[in-house]
Scaffold this motif. Structure first.
Motif, PDB file in Angstrom:
ATOM      1  N   HIS A   1     -45.391  64.078  41.602  1.00 45.14           N
ATOM      2  CA  HIS A   1     -46.217  63.314  42.495  1.00 45.14           C
ATOM      3  C   HIS A   1     -46.861  62.121  41.703  1.00 45.14           C
ATOM      4  N   LEU A   2     -46.957  62.024  40.563  1.00 44.40           N
ATOM      5  CA  LEU A   2     -47.406  60.650  39.749  1.00 44.40           C
ATOM      6  C   LEU A   2     -46.288  59.442  39.841  1.00 44.40           C
ATOM      7  N   ILE A   3     -44.990  60.172  39.784  1.00 48.28           N
ATOM      8  CA  ILE A   3     -43.711  59.244  39.631  1.00 48.28           C
ATOM      9  C   ILE A   3     -43.612  58.628  41.093  1.00 48.28           C
ATOM     10  N   CYS A   4     -43.962  59.444  42.194  1.00 56.13           N
ATOM     11  CA  CYS A   4     -43.751  58.949  43.486  1.00 56.13           C
ATOM     12  C   CYS A   4     -44.893  58.011  43.885  1.00 56.13           C
ATOM     13  N   TRP A   5     -46.332  58.551  43.295  1.00 60.37           N
ATOM     14  CA  TRP A   5     -47.388  57.410  43.346  1.00 60.37           C
ATOM     15  C   TRP A   5     -46.909  56.158  42.968  1.00 60.37           C
TER      16      TRP A   5
ATOM     17  N   PRO B   1     -32.851  56.681  33.968  1.00 64.80           N
ATOM     18  CA  PRO B   1     -33.201  55.446  33.420  1.00 64.80           C
ATOM     19  C   PRO B   1     -33.701  54.670  34.638  1.00 64.80           C
ATOM     20  N   ASP B   2     -33.525  54.777  35.837  1.00 68.47           N
ATOM     21  CA  ASP B   2     -33.766  53.954  36.803  1.00 68.47           C
ATOM     22  C   ASP B   2     -34.814  54.511  37.693  1.00 68.47           C
ATOM     23  N   LYS B   3     -36.233  53.998  37.484  1.00 71.30           N
ATOM     24  CA  LYS B   3     -37.568  54.490  37.633  1.00 71.30           C
ATOM     25  C   LYS B   3     -37.537  54.437  39.530  1.00 71.30           C
ATOM     26  N   GLN B   4     -36.937  53.687  39.975  1.00 68.50           N
ATOM     27  CA  GLN B   4     -36.997  53.644  41.242  1.00 68.50           C
ATOM     28  C   GLN B   4     -36.305  54.842  41.990  1.00 68.50           C
TER      29      GLN B   4
END
Length: 349
Positions: free
Chosen positions: A338-342, A287-290
């Motif tokens: 890679h999209l989440i990290c970007w 739930p915590d995207k960071q």
């Protein structure tokens, strides 16, 4: 005890237990019904806090002096239990039997017969997934599972690590779906204390040490797939430990045997890629995207440290192994990672 017609060889059946009061009778019954004078049964209660130890003491296999019970004062974990069991084993062959599973009818006679005939360093066999309430999809899929990627029969190890490769490609590295010559347990094969995925660190090394093997495509164990087990209740951040276990195995292999062959290195990457796909899928739901982005960066770092190349090398490994299904799904998960990290970096900027 029953008599056996097989050439005499001692089989050590090692049963680690911890808080399995609901299941222990069924497990021990399945062993007691089959043991012969060629078997020793050693049960290790790892400081259970329920009445597991009392149930074992009252079981006919212990009361009849056909089994030895070792009681630990406090819970040390599955690796401590297995390491202690190995120290007490005296048989030429080792069979770990998990205390919430059971062995199937005629399993021991089949094992002793196969060992007497072929004398393999490792005996691989199939097992049945045991669901108390199977879904229609589980029924359609079937319950028999393999522990070896190859045809039934006798195998001689080769320079490119044939037995290691077939073990890793099966992806089923649990200790209980194989029986080992005791002399395989040497440098680097102790189970890592305090770690999860301990089997990933040890089982591949045993297959690498083996010179011969026999694959029996017959189920000998009913594996209980149950809720509440360690692996079924892992948090997303703990699942990264499966990649660290692969890295630990690779370190042990290089220290005790040498560099992996080109083929074995590719298979190791392939196995790690399948773990990577599952981990990214799990972490992406955080739930915590960071926090999710942080964990995925850790995950990608651990994966890269295994093979030293770009993370998309996972896709190459899948293609080389002819696994187009996992190629597609690994591609999707790597793009997602890679999209989440970007996006996380854009937010910080």
């Amino acid at each position: 005890m029953k008599n056996s017609n097989c050439s005499f060889v001692k089989l050590s059946i090692l049963v680690p237990c911890y808080n399995v009061s609901k299941y222990i009778d069924e497990c021990l019954d399945s062993i007691a019904d089959q043991i012969t004078n060629q078997c020793e049964v050693i049960i290790y209660d790892d400081g259970s806090t329920d009445d597991t130890a009392e149930k074992i003491k009252q079981h006919r296999i212990v009361k009849g002096l056909d089994a030895c019970l070792i009681l630990a004062q406090e819970n040390g974990g599955i690796s401590v239990a297995r390491n202690n069991l190995l120290e007490h084993a005296r048989g030429q062959y080792i069979w770990f039997v998990d205390s919430d599973d059971k062995i199937l009818d005629n399993a021991i006679s089949n094992v002793l017969g196969c060992i007497a005939q072929h004398q393999p360093d490792i005996l691989f066999f199939d097992y049945n997934a045991w669901f108390h309430d199977p879904t229609p999809r589980m029924i359609r899929k079937g319950f028999q599972r393999t522990s070896f990627d190859g045809k039934p029969g006798f195998y001689q190890n080769t320079d490119d690590g044939l037995l290691y490769n077939a073990t890793m490609k099966s992806t089923r590295l649990h200790p209980w779906s194989k029986i080992y010559r005791r002399t395989l347990f040497k440098n680097g094969t102790e189970f890592p204390v305090g770690k999860i995925f301990e089997d990933v660190t040890v089982v591949p090394l045993l297959s690498a040490y083996a010179e011969t093997a026999f694959y029996l495509n017959q189920p000998l164990v009913a594996y209980r797939a149950r809720e509440g087990s360690i692996l079924s209740s892992l948090r997303a951040d703990k699942e990264i430990e499966s990649l660290r276990a692969v890295k630990e195995f690779k370190n042990r292999y290089e220290k005790n045997i040498g560099a992996l062959s080109k083929k074995s290195h590719l298979i190791t990457t392939y196995f790690a890629a399948l773990q990577l796909r599952h981990i990214i899928k799990s972490i992406a739901k955080h739930p915590d995207k960071q926090e999710s982005a942080f964990l995925i960066e850790q995950c990608l770092h651990e994966f890269k440290s295994i093979h030293g190349k770009n993370t998309f090398y996972a896709l190459y490994a899948c293609l080389r192994e002819g696994d187009f299904f996992h190629f597609i799904h690994c591609s999707k998960r790597l793009i997602q990672a890679h999209l989440i990290c970007w996006f996380n970096k854009q937010k910080k900027a």
